[in-house]
Design an enzyme around this catalytic site. Structure first.
Site, short mmCIF file in Angstrom:
data_model
loop_
_atom_site.label_atom_id
_atom_site.label_comp_id
_atom_site.label_asym_id
_atom_site.label_seq_id
_atom_site.Cartn_x
_atom_site.Cartn_y
_atom_site.Cartn_z
N ARG A 50 0.87 -1.18 0.00
CA ARG A 50 0.00 0.00 0.00
C ARG A 50 0.90 1.23 0.00
O ARG A 50 2.12 1.12 0.10
CB ARG A 50 -1.04 0.00 1.14
CG ARG A 50 -0.69 -0.71 2.40
CD ARG A 50 0.35 -0.03 3.22
NE ARG A 50 0.15 1.39 3.31
CZ ARG A 50 1.09 2.29 3.52
NH1 ARG A 50 2.36 1.91 3.66
NH2 ARG A 50 0.84 3.58 3.60
N GLY A 51 0.28 2.41 -0.10
CA GLY A 51 1.06 3.63 -0.28
C GLY A 51 1.09 3.94 -1.77
O GLY A 51 1.37 3.04 -2.59
N ARG A 93 -7.74 0.01 -6.62
CA ARG A 93 -7.89 1.13 -5.68
C ARG A 93 -8.00 2.42 -6.51
O ARG A 93 -7.12 2.70 -7.32
CB ARG A 93 -6.71 1.20 -4.71
CG ARG A 93 -6.56 -0.07 -3.86
CD ARG A 93 -5.65 0.15 -2.68
NE ARG A 93 -6.26 0.98 -1.65
CZ ARG A 93 -5.60 1.45 -0.59
NH1 ARG A 93 -4.32 1.16 -0.43
NH2 ARG A 93 -6.22 2.20 0.31
N GLN A 198 -2.04 2.28 9.83
CA GLN A 198 -0.75 2.34 9.14
C GLN A 198 0.30 3.07 9.97
O GLN A 198 1.49 2.76 9.90
CB GLN A 198 -0.89 3.06 7.78
CG GLN A 198 -1.67 2.29 6.75
CD GLN A 198 -3.13 2.71 6.74
OE1 GLN A 198 -3.68 3.09 7.76
NE2 GLN A 198 -3.77 2.62 5.60
N ASP A 239 -1.81 11.02 -1.91
CA ASP A 239 -2.19 9.98 -2.87
C ASP A 239 -2.55 10.58 -4.22
O ASP A 239 -2.53 9.89 -5.24
CB ASP A 239 -3.36 9.16 -2.34
CG ASP A 239 -2.88 8.30 -1.18
OD1 ASP A 239 -2.84 8.81 -0.05
OD2 ASP A 239 -2.51 7.15 -1.42
#
Ligand code: MRU
Length: 345
Positions: A50-51, A93, A198, A239
């Site tokens: 993720r990220g 995503r 996170q 993001d």
């Protein structure tokens, strides 16, 4: 000890994509090996990786796997397989623009080749190049951003923004890492970042492994820490950043920015150019909503009554007027952000 200054979150090894399995951290440091594009798509969805920058490069490498899997003997049928894999990866995503940017960049290269082996080669070269570029961009961002931090600073960050959110080095944590490498003493406050944690699971872990001076706080403690002078600056990742300077980042970022403005503290955002979306307006950005279990359960254990209604947006938007500066590999951009972005675009 894991040396996160040199670790890679996403790596291409022996025709497989090797990911640090972030669902297991901080208890177990293990890897997940993906052999098919579908495995990478599932890993992105499950947040094994993720990220924003990390999922972009993982998706690009997923396309390399698609070229290995494909039995196509013509460029046309190989491209069709790649487009299918690209759609699957893109759909995992919706908010981080790095994902669709990476898929599009690799597919654009593929479309320029008219022979299957040449297509396989350029897809692989492009994905590997993106991994290297990501690390270099983060390091450059770190050097620019470090100038914003002073010796003795107490800096708040949110979510996971280090090596674990990128291929290596990190965005906001990269800036902190670079400042520390210059000998500055920085105390880092990291939020736990509910619901997926996170900050508590990944950022606190990475900072500890780095030997940084770190304090973990619950998301609800931010206002108190600012009012009482514990926190002097805020730096987060992103993001997606639109041409107008609207910043989409992990849920909770907006309230940090509002609180920072209330306490006249600088609020910085560090993001590579791959996170900038110059095509879409902020109103078009889709904010991912994730499974209710993330909210009603903590690490698999139910904490809320059955049947309660739940809202679980994974990201929020911070308007440009709350952002003191954007740190990019093209330099530090100061307000007015829209003009500053246009100047370096
Ligand atoms: O849902 P996640 O864990 O993928 O969200 C990650 C973030 O919001 C990070 O802050 C963001 O990607 C910027 S740091 C690379």
């Amino acid at each position: 000890m894991v040396d996160f200054r040199h670790e890679r979150t996403v790596a291409w090894t022996d025709d497989t994509v090797v990911l640090i399995d972030q669902t297991q951290l901080p208890q177990r440091f293990t890897h997940l090996v993906c052999r098919r594009a579908e495995d990478v798509a599932e890993a992105i969805q499950r947040m094994v990786v993720r990220g924003a920058p990390a999922i972009g490069v993982a998706a690009a490498m997923g396309l390399v796997l698609a070229t290995v899997q494909s039995r196509a003997t013509t460029a046309k049928s190989l491209l069709a397989d790649l487009e299918r894999a690209g759609d699957l990866l893109r759909r995992t995503r919706p908010t981080a623009v790095n994902l669709s940017w990476a898929v599009e960049r690799v597919l654009r290269k593929a479309r320029q080749r008219h022979e299957p082996e040449a297509m396989r080669r350029v897809v692989r070269e492009e994905a590997l190049r993106m991994a290297e570029e990501d690390i270099r961009a983060n390091q450059r961002m770190g050097r620019y951003g470090a100038a914003l931090l002073e010796d003795g600073d107490r800096v708040l960050t949110h979510c996971s923004t280090g090596t674990l959110a990128t291929v290596g080095y990190g965005t906001a944590l990269g800036v902190i890492r670079a400042a520390r490498a210059q000998g500055k003493c920085i105390h880092v406050y990291t939020t736990e970042t509910r619901p997926a944690l996170q900050g508590a699971r990944l950022n606190a872990y990475e900072l500890r492994e780095d030997g940084a001076d770190v304090t973990l706080i619950a998301d609800t403690m931010v206002g108190h820490c600012m009012r009482t002078g514990r926190v002097k600056k805020v730096i987060t990742g992103a993001d997606r950043i639109t041409r107008t300077g609207h910043v989409f980042n992990k849920i909770g970022t907006y309230q940090l920015a509002v609180l920072a403005a209330r306490h006249t503290l600088p609020f910085y955002v560090a993001a590579p150019w791959s996170t900038f979306d110059l095509r879409n307006g902020w109103e078009q950005v889709v904010i991912e909503e994730r499974h209710v279990d993330e909210v009603v359960k903590v690490r698999g254990r139910r904490i809320a009554p059955k049947g309660v209604s739940v809202f679980n947006p994974a990201f929020d938007m911070t308007p440009p007027e709350l952002v003191s500066a954007l740190v990019t590999e093209r330099g530090v951009l100061h307000p007015p952000l829209a003009q500053a972005i246009d100047r370096v675009a």
